[in-house]
Write a protein that holds these residues in place. Sequence first.
Motif, mmCIF file in Angstrom:
data_model
loop_
_atom_site.group_PDB
_atom_site.id
_atom_site.type_symbol
_atom_site.label_atom_id
_atom_site.label_comp_id
_atom_site.label_asym_id
_atom_site.label_seq_id
_atom_site.Cartn_x
_atom_site.Cartn_y
_atom_site.Cartn_z
ATOM 1 N N LEU A 70 -44.271 9.201 -10.809
ATOM 2 C CA LEU A 70 -45.564 9.793 -10.463
ATOM 3 C C LEU A 70 -46.066 9.328 -9.098
ATOM 4 C CD1 LEU A 70 -48.035 11.505 -11.418
ATOM 5 C CD2 LEU A 70 -48.983 9.347 -12.283
ATOM 6 N N LEU A 71 -46.090 8.019 -8.881
ATOM 7 C CA LEU A 71 -46.741 7.447 -7.698
ATOM 8 C C LEU A 71 -45.771 6.923 -6.641
ATOM 9 C CD1 LEU A 71 -49.558 5.446 -9.521
ATOM 10 C CD2 LEU A 71 -49.664 7.766 -8.593
ATOM 11 N N GLY A 72 -44.482 6.891 -6.942
ATOM 12 C CA GLY A 72 -43.528 6.310 -6.008
ATOM 13 C C GLY A 72 -43.506 4.796 -6.162
ATOM 14 N N ARG A 73 -42.669 4.156 -5.379
ATOM 15 C CA ARG A 73 -42.596 2.696 -5.420
ATOM 16 C C ARG A 73 -43.927 2.105 -4.975
ATOM 17 N NH1 ARG A 73 -39.989 0.497 -8.603
ATOM 18 N NH2 ARG A 73 -39.896 -1.391 -7.393
ATOM 19 N N PRO A 74 -44.324 0.983 -5.557
ATOM 20 C CA PRO A 74 -45.619 0.395 -5.199
ATOM 21 C C PRO A 74 -45.619 -0.167 -3.778
ATOM 22 C CG PRO A 74 -44.393 -1.101 -6.595
ATOM 23 C CD PRO A 74 -43.594 0.178 -6.532
ATOM 24 N N ASP A 75 -46.814 -0.294 -3.224
ATOM 25 C CA ASP A 75 -46.957 -0.909 -1.905
ATOM 26 C C ASP A 75 -46.646 -2.400 -1.978
ATOM 27 O OD1 ASP A 75 -47.797 1.558 -0.823
ATOM 28 O OD2 ASP A 75 -49.852 1.164 -1.457
ATOM 29 N N GLU A 76 -47.015 -3.006 -3.094
ATOM 30 C CA GLU A 76 -46.721 -4.417 -3.345
ATOM 31 C C GLU A 76 -46.379 -4.565 -4.813
ATOM 32 O OE1 GLU A 76 -50.151 -6.664 -2.142
ATOM 33 O OE2 GLU A 76 -49.900 -6.131 -0.047
ATOM 34 N N GLU A 77 -45.609 -5.604 -5.119
ATOM 35 C CA GLU A 77 -45.151 -5.822 -6.487
ATOM 36 C C GLU A 77 -45.059 -7.319 -6.741
ATOM 37 O OE1 GLU A 77 -41.128 -4.635 -8.991
ATOM 38 O OE2 GLU A 77 -41.471 -3.772 -7.030
ATOM 39 N N GLU A 78 -45.428 -7.739 -7.941
ATOM 40 C CA GLU A 78 -45.303 -9.144 -8.330
ATOM 41 C C GLU A 78 -44.610 -9.220 -9.676
ATOM 42 O OE1 GLU A 78 -49.200 -10.884 -8.455
ATOM 43 O OE2 GLU A 78 -49.383 -10.918 -6.275
ATOM 44 N N LEU A 79 -43.861 -10.272 -9.869
ATOM 45 C CA LEU A 79 -43.201 -10.528 -11.142
ATOM 46 C C LEU A 79 -43.647 -11.898 -11.611
ATOM 47 C CD1 LEU A 79 -41.081 -9.521 -13.193
ATOM 48 C CD2 LEU A 79 -39.362 -10.706 -11.839
ATOM 49 N N SER A 80 -44.182 -11.965 -12.834
ATOM 50 C CA SER A 80 -44.648 -13.259 -13.345
ATOM 51 C C SER A 80 -43.510 -13.953 -14.089
ATOM 52 C CB SER A 80 -45.839 -13.068 -14.278
ATOM 53 O OG SER A 80 -45.420 -12.530 -15.511
ATOM 54 N N ALA A 81 -43.742 -15.189 -14.438
ATOM 55 C CA ALA A 81 -42.731 -15.987 -15.126
ATOM 56 C C ALA A 81 -42.401 -15.423 -16.508
ATOM 57 C CB ALA A 81 -43.211 -17.429 -15.259
ATOM 58 N N GLN A 82 -43.305 -14.691 -17.103
ATOM 59 C CA GLN A 82 -43.082 -14.132 -18.438
ATOM 60 C C GLN A 82 -42.470 -12.729 -18.374
ATOM 61 O OE1 GLN A 82 -46.206 -15.431 -17.572
ATOM 62 N NE2 GLN A 82 -45.739 -17.393 -18.516
ATOM 63 N N THR A 83 -41.840 -12.366 -17.291
ATOM 64 C CA THR A 83 -41.220 -11.052 -17.062
ATOM 65 C C THR A 83 -42.225 -9.912 -17.075
ATOM 66 O OG1 THR A 83 -40.609 -10.579 -19.363
ATOM 67 C CG2 THR A 83 -39.013 -11.821 -18.031
ATOM 68 N N GLU A 84 -43.473 -10.214 -16.838
ATOM 69 C CA GLU A 84 -44.470 -9.166 -16.688
ATOM 70 C C GLU A 84 -44.522 -8.790 -15.221
ATOM 71 O OE1 GLU A 84 -47.918 -10.955 -18.389
ATOM 72 O OE2 GLU A 84 -47.183 -10.669 -20.416
ATOM 73 N N LYS A 85 -44.742 -7.512 -14.958
ATOM 74 C CA LYS A 85 -44.709 -6.984 -13.604
ATOM 75 C C LYS A 85 -46.075 -6.414 -13.251
ATOM 76 C CE LYS A 85 -40.688 -5.185 -12.179
ATOM 77 N NZ LYS A 85 -39.611 -4.235 -11.940
ATOM 78 N N THR A 86 -46.452 -6.517 -11.978
ATOM 79 C CA THR A 86 -47.694 -5.931 -11.483
ATOM 80 C C THR A 86 -47.378 -5.092 -10.266
ATOM 81 O OG1 THR A 86 -48.925 -7.875 -12.246
ATOM 82 C CG2 THR A 86 -50.041 -6.414 -10.705
ATOM 83 N N TYR A 87 -47.875 -3.842 -10.265
ATOM 84 C CA TYR A 87 -47.740 -2.929 -9.134
ATOM 85 C C TYR A 87 -49.097 -2.794 -8.464
ATOM 86 C CZ TYR A 87 -43.202 -0.728 -10.346
ATOM 87 O OH TYR A 87 -41.882 -0.443 -10.581
ATOM 88 N N TYR A 88 -49.089 -2.747 -7.133
ATOM 89 C CA TYR A 88 -50.304 -2.514 -6.355
ATOM 90 C C TYR A 88 -50.101 -1.301 -5.458
ATOM 91 C CZ TYR A 88 -51.278 -7.381 -7.627
ATOM 92 O OH TYR A 88 -51.488 -8.539 -8.315
ATOM 93 N N TYR A 89 -51.061 -0.388 -5.509
ATOM 94 C CA TYR A 89 -51.082 0.787 -4.634
ATOM 95 C C TYR A 89 -52.413 0.763 -3.883
ATOM 96 C CZ TYR A 89 -47.340 2.666 -7.582
ATOM 97 O OH TYR A 89 -46.169 2.861 -8.269
ATOM 98 N N TYR A 90 -52.364 0.657 -2.573
ATOM 99 C CA TYR A 90 -53.601 0.698 -1.792
ATOM 100 C C TYR A 90 -54.214 2.092 -1.886
ATOM 101 C CZ TYR A 90 -52.604 -3.870 0.191
ATOM 102 O OH TYR A 90 -52.370 -5.210 0.345
#
Length: 133
Positions: A70-90
């Motif tokens: 839908l949105l394409g690859r995120p502008d920024e991405e983080e991966l936490s120690a618990q294998t949880e992922k965060t996507y950021y789109y400005y």
Amino acid sequence: MYLFRFFAAGAATLLLTACGHSLPKMDGFDDAAWRSDPYACLNKRAAQLPALNRYREQLYGARIASIDDLLGRPDEEELSAQTEKTYYYYVEPGAQCEPSHQRSTANKLTFRFGPLGVVTEVLYERPLAVPAS
């Protein structure tokens, strides 16, 4: 032993593919315009926010691949120690539009994914002044 591993792998695959859901067609949302504006430097994403917000509740539980489609690859991405992922789109221009693409305080849409790769949170860094129409 081989048979057990085969069935265990099959069960794990079934479990992972059964989690999450695909996204519906989002009337009024121009995904091509969104994807053509990385880092929101062309300020095209702001025009897509009212339509995206109408479907915000349906984004919960979506798979990572559905958000990528839908949105394409995120502008920024983080991966936490618990294998949880965060996507950021400005969603607005800011310091991220400089050649170094440094992290910016500009408003961004955030998706948090749980360990199974489905959306658990959809938030903005700052509340939007966009009507939900």
